[in-house]
Scaffold this motif. Structure first.
Motif, PDB file in Angstrom:
ATOM      1  N   ASN A  51       0.817  -1.218   0.000  1.00  0.00           N
ATOM      2  CA  ASN A  51       0.000   0.000   0.000  1.00  0.00           C
ATOM      3  C   ASN A  51       0.849   1.266   0.000  1.00  0.00           C
ATOM      4  OD1 ASN A  51      -2.250  -1.590   0.064  1.00  0.00           O
ATOM      5  ND2 ASN A  51      -2.911  -0.983   2.110  1.00  0.00           N
ATOM      6  N   LEU A  52       1.991   1.215   0.668  1.00  0.00           N
ATOM      7  CA  LEU A  52       2.838   2.400   0.799  1.00  0.00           C
ATOM      8  C   LEU A  52       3.440   2.840  -0.531  1.00  0.00           C
ATOM      9  CD1 LEU A  52       4.652   1.645   4.177  1.00  0.00           C
ATOM     10  CD2 LEU A  52       2.683   3.142   3.774  1.00  0.00           C
ATOM     11  N   LYS A  53       3.367   1.991  -1.538  1.00  0.00           N
ATOM     12  CA  LYS A  53       3.856   2.366  -2.866  1.00  0.00           C
ATOM     13  C   LYS A  53       3.034   3.503  -3.474  1.00  0.00           C
ATOM     14  CE  LYS A  53       6.282  -1.750  -4.402  1.00  0.00           C
ATOM     15  NZ  LYS A  53       7.498  -1.012  -4.806  1.00  0.00           N
ATOM     16  N   ASP A  60       4.211   3.350  -9.818  1.00  0.00           N
ATOM     17  CA  ASP A  60       4.721   2.345  -8.883  1.00  0.00           C
ATOM     18  C   ASP A  60       3.614   1.436  -8.360  1.00  0.00           C
ATOM     19  OD1 ASP A  60       7.219   3.975  -8.915  1.00  0.00           O
ATOM     20  OD2 ASP A  60       7.723   2.690  -7.218  1.00  0.00           O
ATOM     21  N   LEU A  61       2.505   2.027  -7.895  1.00  0.00           N
ATOM     22  CA  LEU A  61       1.430   1.210  -7.335  1.00  0.00           C
ATOM     23  C   LEU A  61       0.757   0.360  -8.412  1.00  0.00           C
ATOM     24  CD1 LEU A  61      -0.125   0.449  -4.795  1.00  0.00           C
ATOM     25  CD2 LEU A  61      -1.763   2.247  -5.328  1.00  0.00           C
ATOM     26  N   ALA A  65       0.780  -3.762  -8.633  1.00  0.00           N
ATOM     27  CA  ALA A  65      -0.448  -4.553  -8.744  1.00  0.00           C
ATOM     28  C   ALA A  65      -0.400  -5.466  -9.969  1.00  0.00           C
ATOM     29  CB  ALA A  65      -1.654  -3.621  -8.828  1.00  0.00           C
ATOM     30  N   ALA A  66       0.150  -4.962 -11.064  1.00  0.00           N
ATOM     31  CA  ALA A  66       0.275  -5.776 -12.278  1.00  0.00           C
ATOM     32  C   ALA A  66       1.284  -6.907 -12.068  1.00  0.00           C
ATOM     33  CB  ALA A  66       0.698  -4.899 -13.450  1.00  0.00           C
ATOM     34  N   HIS A 160      -6.638   0.031 -12.607  1.00  0.00           N
ATOM     35  CA  HIS A 160      -6.023   1.280 -12.143  1.00  0.00           C
ATOM     36  C   HIS A 160      -6.174   1.394 -10.618  1.00  0.00           C
ATOM     37  CE1 HIS A 160      -6.744   2.010 -16.418  1.00  0.00           C
ATOM     38  NE2 HIS A 160      -5.755   2.879 -16.370  1.00  0.00           N
ATOM     39  N   PRO A 161      -5.445   0.573  -9.867  1.00  0.00           N
ATOM     40  CA  PRO A 161      -5.594   0.572  -8.405  1.00  0.00           C
ATOM     41  C   PRO A 161      -5.285   1.915  -7.747  1.00  0.00           C
ATOM     42  CG  PRO A 161      -3.705  -0.748  -9.094  1.00  0.00           C
ATOM     43  CD  PRO A 161      -4.483  -0.436 -10.319  1.00  0.00           C
TER      44      PRO A 161
END
Length: 239
Positions: A51-53, A60-61, A65-66, A160-161
């Motif tokens: 989550n901190l990404k 980055d996030l 996730a990908a 797209h998280p």
């Protein structure tokens, strides 16, 4: 023939699996709660780090996730690892919740009426764990609908998280629900870590102080780590 028939119930009783016998005992249920709790705690640590990404930007996030969906390839198919992890985590949650409920019922059935007034500190811890567990169970359902299936997310977009997290926490109820749940999580981890240490026999007079300090530190780090994301979105630091 009569002897053979009469022996069958005894043979069937002997053939009961050790696992079933263990699950039927209070000690077994406590051990199941402790082990499943360790599994969930391990997941929470990695989930918080992921989550901190969000503080490093959408690239980055979304990239993280990908990447999670490619773990195990080519041996595993696309996103298989995620589904295996989800099923394992769900089993841990179910075992934890069922064992907690059954132990609670046993405790209430065995407890004299006057006992309720004798151990206020234990009662407080028990109530915190019980209601914290209920809050977290309801939150898990909400969290899945919000950021996994995207059912209740107002501006969700599959794949797209980063944008979905921002969309969720930009609403007062999305951020509010998450913050309340994370405070409940911190208390649950604090009491649960110490209980698990006792159940698994890790604690002793020499280690108790270190274990309690570890429980407090772990609860604080997890709570702060999870809370900083919605708070950053709600205050405009993350957009």
């Amino acid at each position: 023939m009569a002897v053979t028939t009469g022996a069958r119930p005894r043979e069937a009783a002997r053939e009961r699996s050790t696992l079933a016998v263990l699950w039927g005992s209070t000690v077994g249920k406590k051990a199941a709660m402790a082990v499943s709790g360790v599994v969930m705690l391990t997941y929470l640590v990695f989930h918080m780090l992921g989550n901190l990404k969000i503080f490093f930007g959408p690239g980055d996030l979304n990239g993280y996730a990908a990447w999670l969906r490619t773990i195990g390839q080519p041996f595993l198919g696309h996103a298989w690892f995620l589904w295996i992890a989800r099923v394992g985590l769900l089993l841990a949650v179910v075992v934890h919740a069922v064992a907690a409920y059954q132990l609670s019922r046993r405790d209430l059935a065995a407890r004299p009426t006057g006992y309720r007034h004798t151990r206020a500190r234990s009662s407080y811890a028990t109530r915190t764990m019980r209601w914290g567990g209920v809050i977290l169970a309801l939150f898990i359902v909400w969290h899945i609908l919000d950021l996994t299936t995207l059912t209740v997310n107002p501006r969700a977009e599959a794949g797209h998280p980063y944008q979905n997290v921002v969309a969720s926490f930009s609403t007062w109820y999305g951020g509010g629900i998450y913050c309340v749940a994370m405070l409940a999580l911190g208390l649950h981890v604090r009491h649960g870590f110490w209980s698990a240490a006792q159940t698994l026999g890790v604690n002793n007079p020499r280690r108790n102080r270190v274990l309690k300090l570890t429980a407090n530190l772990l609860a604080l780090v997890l709570t702060a780590g999870f809370l900083c994301v919605p708070l950053a979105v709600m205050t405009g630091i993350v957009k």
